[in-house]
Design a protein around this motif. Structure first.
Motif, short mmCIF file in Angstrom:
data_model
loop_
_atom_site.label_atom_id
_atom_site.label_comp_id
_atom_site.label_asym_id
_atom_site.label_seq_id
_atom_site.Cartn_x
_atom_site.Cartn_y
_atom_site.Cartn_z
N VAL A 214 -15.03 -9.99 -29.87
CA VAL A 214 -15.12 -10.53 -28.46
C VAL A 214 -14.48 -12.03 -28.18
N LYS A 215 -14.56 -12.63 -29.06
CA LYS A 215 -13.74 -13.99 -28.74
C LYS A 215 -12.28 -13.82 -28.88
N SER A 216 -11.83 -13.13 -29.84
CA SER A 216 -10.27 -12.71 -30.08
C SER A 216 -9.71 -12.09 -28.84
N ILE A 217 -10.49 -11.30 -28.10
CA ILE A 217 -9.79 -10.48 -26.97
C ILE A 217 -10.45 -10.96 -25.59
N GLU A 218 -11.06 -12.31 -25.59
CA GLU A 218 -11.91 -12.83 -24.35
C GLU A 218 -10.78 -12.75 -23.18
N GLN A 223 -10.13 -4.67 -22.01
CA GLN A 223 -10.72 -4.38 -23.45
C GLN A 223 -12.21 -4.86 -23.32
N LEU A 224 -12.31 -6.16 -22.82
CA LEU A 224 -13.72 -6.47 -22.70
C LEU A 224 -14.59 -5.67 -21.96
N ASP A 225 -14.05 -5.16 -20.96
CA ASP A 225 -15.06 -4.33 -19.99
C ASP A 225 -15.37 -3.05 -20.90
N ILE A 226 -14.45 -2.47 -21.63
CA ILE A 226 -14.88 -1.25 -22.42
C ILE A 226 -16.00 -1.66 -23.57
N ILE A 227 -15.80 -2.58 -24.12
CA ILE A 227 -16.81 -3.03 -25.15
C ILE A 227 -17.99 -3.19 -24.55
N PHE A 228 -18.05 -4.08 -23.52
CA PHE A 228 -19.38 -4.42 -22.91
C PHE A 228 -19.95 -3.29 -22.38
N ARG A 229 -19.16 -2.30 -22.02
CA ARG A 229 -19.78 -0.93 -21.21
C ARG A 229 -20.44 -0.33 -22.57
N SER A 255 -13.84 7.02 -15.60
CA SER A 255 -14.30 5.95 -14.84
C SER A 255 -13.48 5.07 -14.01
N ASP A 256 -13.64 4.87 -12.72
CA ASP A 256 -12.51 4.06 -11.84
C ASP A 256 -12.41 2.74 -12.14
N SER A 257 -13.40 1.99 -12.69
CA SER A 257 -13.63 0.75 -12.92
C SER A 257 -12.99 0.27 -14.44
N LEU A 258 -12.85 1.38 -15.56
CA LEU A 258 -12.38 0.97 -16.62
C LEU A 258 -11.04 1.47 -16.91
N SER A 259 -10.13 1.09 -17.80
CA SER A 259 -8.83 1.33 -18.13
C SER A 259 -8.76 2.58 -19.29
N ALA A 260 -8.49 3.64 -19.10
CA ALA A 260 -8.16 4.33 -20.19
C ALA A 260 -7.16 4.09 -21.32
N SER A 261 -6.10 3.19 -20.61
CA SER A 261 -5.21 2.86 -21.77
C SER A 261 -5.65 1.91 -22.71
N ALA A 262 -6.60 1.15 -22.23
CA ALA A 262 -7.22 0.02 -22.98
C ALA A 262 -8.11 0.54 -24.08
N ALA A 264 -7.68 3.48 -25.33
CA ALA A 264 -6.63 4.22 -26.34
C ALA A 264 -5.85 2.86 -26.99
N THR A 265 -5.78 1.79 -26.63
CA THR A 265 -5.29 0.72 -27.68
C THR A 265 -6.55 0.51 -28.63
N LEU A 266 -7.87 0.14 -28.34
CA LEU A 266 -8.79 -0.14 -29.04
C LEU A 266 -8.92 0.92 -30.26
N ILE A 267 -8.69 2.26 -29.80
CA ILE A 267 -8.90 3.36 -30.77
C ILE A 267 -7.53 3.00 -31.72
#
Length: 834
Positions: A214-218, A223-229, A255-262, A264-267
């Motif tokens: 979480v600190k490394s991608i703050e 990407q943080l939004d996806i982790i918190f969700r 979801s309209d509020s989350l990024s699908a590409s973000a 995909a990057t995390l995966i």
């Protein structure tokens, strides 16, 4: 290894299996040694039948005796690790085959959902022994290289490569040159439904690693939004094991509020991992901690207690409760008590239309203990209910007639609602069974109790109750403060003379519909014929639109602008002029639900009308959509066929209108009076089911003095029963006799007639003239280009050995069919025709 165990290993096992074919016998197959330990009765296996067919079979018996008249083939594959068919089911299949005079394989074929049967798909493989490439054409050489490259191809794939729609001739050529091998790849139709899920990769399940991430991608908020969700759905800080379940990927990607590409990057970075999870196709109801109870009125409580008392002595009880008396609440009370006793319950309904309302009521009480089983479900959904019973997921199933075939192993209660309904009878294909009667036998096999319920019981069931074979409980009052509706008989002869008829509507009926709309109340209009008009007719030469395959008229469907046969499905464009004389004076004759809907829209422009018949309810969710619209008062008038008569419960319906009642009453069939009384009483019962409004039923008739109309108005089932039962006794019809109908079918009328006469003469010789009627042509004597002739056999219940007579009938039928001069002759046997 001792000598005894060595001897046991050498024993060759064989299995007698039931195949889904219309052949009255079992087939014996050899059990491969590697299968011996796992194969048990009730398992499905794959076998070769004939030269080219591969079928799903059911293991009925395992033994060590080889067949004497043929060499047993090996079982190809075992499909089940544990039996999917119980011993109770196998016993039921055998009883149905014997009683309904068909092959046990035909019962098995109907009983199993098609999703539990394998398919065989032809595959093409290069023949490694092929040594003559010079024989191949240029196209064939190219295709052989492709087959070698892919290992194998399907017909469809080969066609795409060859750029041909039809590759049959090409395949035949390659087979004749021995360049390819054709084989069958076996696939089971049922495939579990899966969904994509994500979860944190294993290094990030630890609290410290996750905090570091979480600190490394703050700075990367997406990407943080996806982790918190994700953590909001699965709080892995509190319980790391929750991470194994993961979260549906669609929550993030849709979801309209989350990024699908973000995501995909995390995966891609290995922070999240994606996996597939099996899910049920059956929507889970809210889980119930404990079974909820229903509040019964004093009348309902009394009925429930009486049923319990009668069940101590009787296996079958008939609940005769007038429309609106609250039979469903009594059923719910009995189901709750049965489930608390840890037994299974089956609740049968005649139509899917009924399940829409009742299922939602039952789910609120029983939650996810309940499974739903009907033909509008996909194959995979039905398989999941089947497997859910085997695995213990469902303790209670509600369904239509095919639900009697489900794999119950601890059945304690069977409820057959609206037991009088003809929808419980299967007409084609075999077995031509009646689900109510099979339910009684199923209860006997399981030592379960059977409750039949109806406001208008079948004469057979009521006779059994009155004679003491069944218990009888009666409910004579409507639930709450609701009262029975008022009836108005509209004399259409007089109304036409006075000029008070517009199209098919009397002025009285039209005014009632308008008044209901003004009062914010709803109406139901019943006409037991679908389509716009039953036929077209030329006013100059009397030409009538008739089906080319059947001896019936073609029904005009205005919305689709076509003529349609309701027997064989044949369709034609509507002619602009008479095909016979060229006249433009072609008009519609008679009327159906579509015409009533169309006329009502013209006569009452402000009306919001909806139609419910076979044409408007073909899709899976059509019933529920129509009913929901009506329940939510988005519709003023519901126009329909028999579907609107069956158990629907609407608070705001205060008026019911009935068309064409005389055709129902005067139908040439011995059950016509009983059926007309049932239909009219049932549809009348839709009006005024709540205390706020007294219902009204308007019946348009050309003969208001008919006795049956007086019985319906008085709600006098007993008067109808006494009159009809006396006639049945006098003329020798059920319940005093058993009927078997034989229908002889052939493309040539003379061939059919000759065969029918020989069959009838042979049966008459041994059974007597009074027991064998016919052959006679039915009302519709040609269907799908086959002429029909009926022979009716009437057998007294007391004096005749039913089983012996059925054996005689089967012998005579087999003799007729064995005559090779009568090719394509078919004889359909229908035991207890409805």
């Amino acid at each position: 290894m001792n000598q005894e165990s060595l001897f046991e290993e050498e024993i060759t096992l064989f299995a007698d299996v039931i195949l889904p074919v219309p052949v009255p016998r079992l087939f014996t197959y050899r059990v491969p040694r590697e299968m011996s330990a796992d194969l048990v009765r009730g398992c499905r296996v794959v076998v070769q039948f004939g030269k080219n067919r591969v079928l799903t079979a059911l293991v009925e018996r395992i033994h060590d005796t080889p067949p004497t008249h043929y060499t047993a083939k090996y079982i190809l594959e075992l499909l089940d690790q544990q039996p999917l068919v119980t011993s109770f089911q196998i016993a039921l299949f055998k009883w149905m085959a014997e009683y309904y005079m068909c092959a046990v394989g035909e019962v098995f074929n109907v009983a199993l959902p098609s999703g539990l049967k394998i398919t065989n798909q032809s595959k093409i493989q290069f023949n490694p022994d092929f040594d003559y490439p010079e024989l191949l054409t240029q196209e064939e050489s190219f295709l052989m290289e492709e087959v070698k490259r892919h290992g194998m191809l399907t017909y469809e794939e080969l066609g795409r490569l060859a750029e041909r729609k039809n590759v049959t001739s090409l395949i035949k050529s390659l087979i004749s040159k021995r360049a390819i091998i054709i084989f069958e790849e076996i696939k089971e139709k049922y495939q579990p439904k899966t969904i994509a899920k994500i979860r944190l990769a294993s290094p990030y399940q630890e609290t410290e690693k996750l905090e570091e991430l979480v600190k490394s991608i703050e700075k990367n908020t997406k990407q943080l939004d996806i982790i918190f969700r994700y953590l909001s759905y699965q709080p892995v800080f509190n319980n790391p094991e929750l991470n194994l379940k993961g979260v549906e990927k669609s929550i993030f990607t849709q979801s309209d509020s989350l990024s699908a590409s973000a995501l995909a990057t995390l995966i891609r970075k290995g922070i999240f991992e994606q996996f597939e999870a099996k899910v049920s196709r059956i929507a889970d109801a809210p889980p119930t901690e404990a079974l909820q109870s229903v509040e019964l009125s004093p009348g309902q409580q009394k009925a429930s207690e009486q049923i319990h008392e009668l069940f101590k002595e009787k296996s079958v009880v008939l609940l005769h409760g007038i429309t609106g008396s609250g039979k469903t609440e009594v059923f719910i009370d009995l189901i709750s008590k049965a489930l608390r006793s840890d037994v299974q319950v089956l609740y049968l309904l005649p139509e899917i239309a009924l399940t829409t309302q009742i299922v939602s009521r039952l789910q609120k009480v029983f939650g996810n203990k309940m499974g739903i089983y009907h033909s509008k479900f996909s194959d995979n959904e039905r398989v999941e209910v089947w497997k859910g019973l085997v695995e213990g997921k469902f303790q209670f199933v509600i369904g239509v007639r095919s639900a009697i075939f489900l794999p119950f192993d601890n059945l304690g209660l069977i409820i057959v609602d609206e037991e009088h309904e003809s929808s419980y009878k299967q007409y084609d294909p075999a077995p031509r069974y009646h689900a109510r009667d099979v339910a009684v036998m199923l209860g006997f096999m399981h030592k379960a109790k059977v409750l039949l319920g109806s406001a208008t019981p079948s004469l057979e069931s009521y006779y059994n109750a009155r004679s003491g074979q069944y218990g009888l409980v009666t409910m004579t009052e409507r639930y709450g403060a609701a009262t029975l509706p008022d009836f108005v008989l509209i004399d259409m002869k007089q109304e036409k003379k006075k000029g008070n008829v517009k199209e098919e509507f009397s002025t009285i009926l039209l005014d009632s519909i308008k008044k209901n709309i003004q009062n914010g109340e709803q109406s139901i209009l019943f006409q037991n014929r679908r389509g716009y008009a039953p036929w077209l007719q030329c006013e100059d030469c009397d030409w009538i639109s008739a089906c080319q395959n059947c001896d019936v008229t073609l029904t005009y469907h205005m919305r689709e602008a076509e003529l349609r046969c309701h027997y064989c499905g044949h369709r034609e464009a509507v002619p602009r002029t008479c095909p016979h004389c060229g006249s433009a004076r072609v008009r519609t004759m008679g009327y159906g639900t579509e015409k009533i809907e169309s006329q009502l829209e013209i006569l009452v422009p402000e009306v919001r009308v909806q139609r419910m018949d076979l044409d408007t309810t073909r899709s899976k969710n059509a019933y529920s959509t129509i009913i929901r619209n009506f329940e939510e008062n988005n519709v003023d008038v519901l126009v329909g066929t028999q579907m609107v008569t069956k158990g629907l419960d609407f608070d705001n319906v205060s008026m019911v209108g009935v068309f064409d009642v005389d055709r129902l009453i005067n139908f040439p069939e011995f059950r016509a009076t009983e059926r007309a009384f049932q239909l009219m009483t049932q549809v009348s019962g839709r009006a005024g089911r709540r205390a706020k409004t007294k219902g009204k039923v308007l019946i348009q008739t050309s003969n208001p003095g008919q006795e049956i109309l007086q019985w319906i108005i008085a709600g006098d089932y007993n008067a109808m029963y006494q009159t009809e039962i006396a006639e049945r006794a006098g003329f020798g019809y059920p319940p005093f006799t058993r009927l078997i109908k034989l229908t002889v079918k052939h493309e040539d009328l003379d061939t059919a007639l000759q065969a029918a006469k020989i069959l009838a003469a042979g049966l008459t010789e041994q059974l007597g003239k009074t027991r064998v009627l016919g052959p006679e042509a039915p009302l519709v004597n040609r269907v799908r280009n086959r002429f029909l002739l009926d022979i009716l056999i009437k057998l007294e219940r007391e004096k005749v050995n039913f089983r012996a007579v059925k054996s005689l009938i089967q012998e005579r039928v087999n003799e007729i069919l064995a005559d090779k001069t009568r090719k394509h002759l078919q004889i359909v046997i229908d035991v207890d025709p409805a």
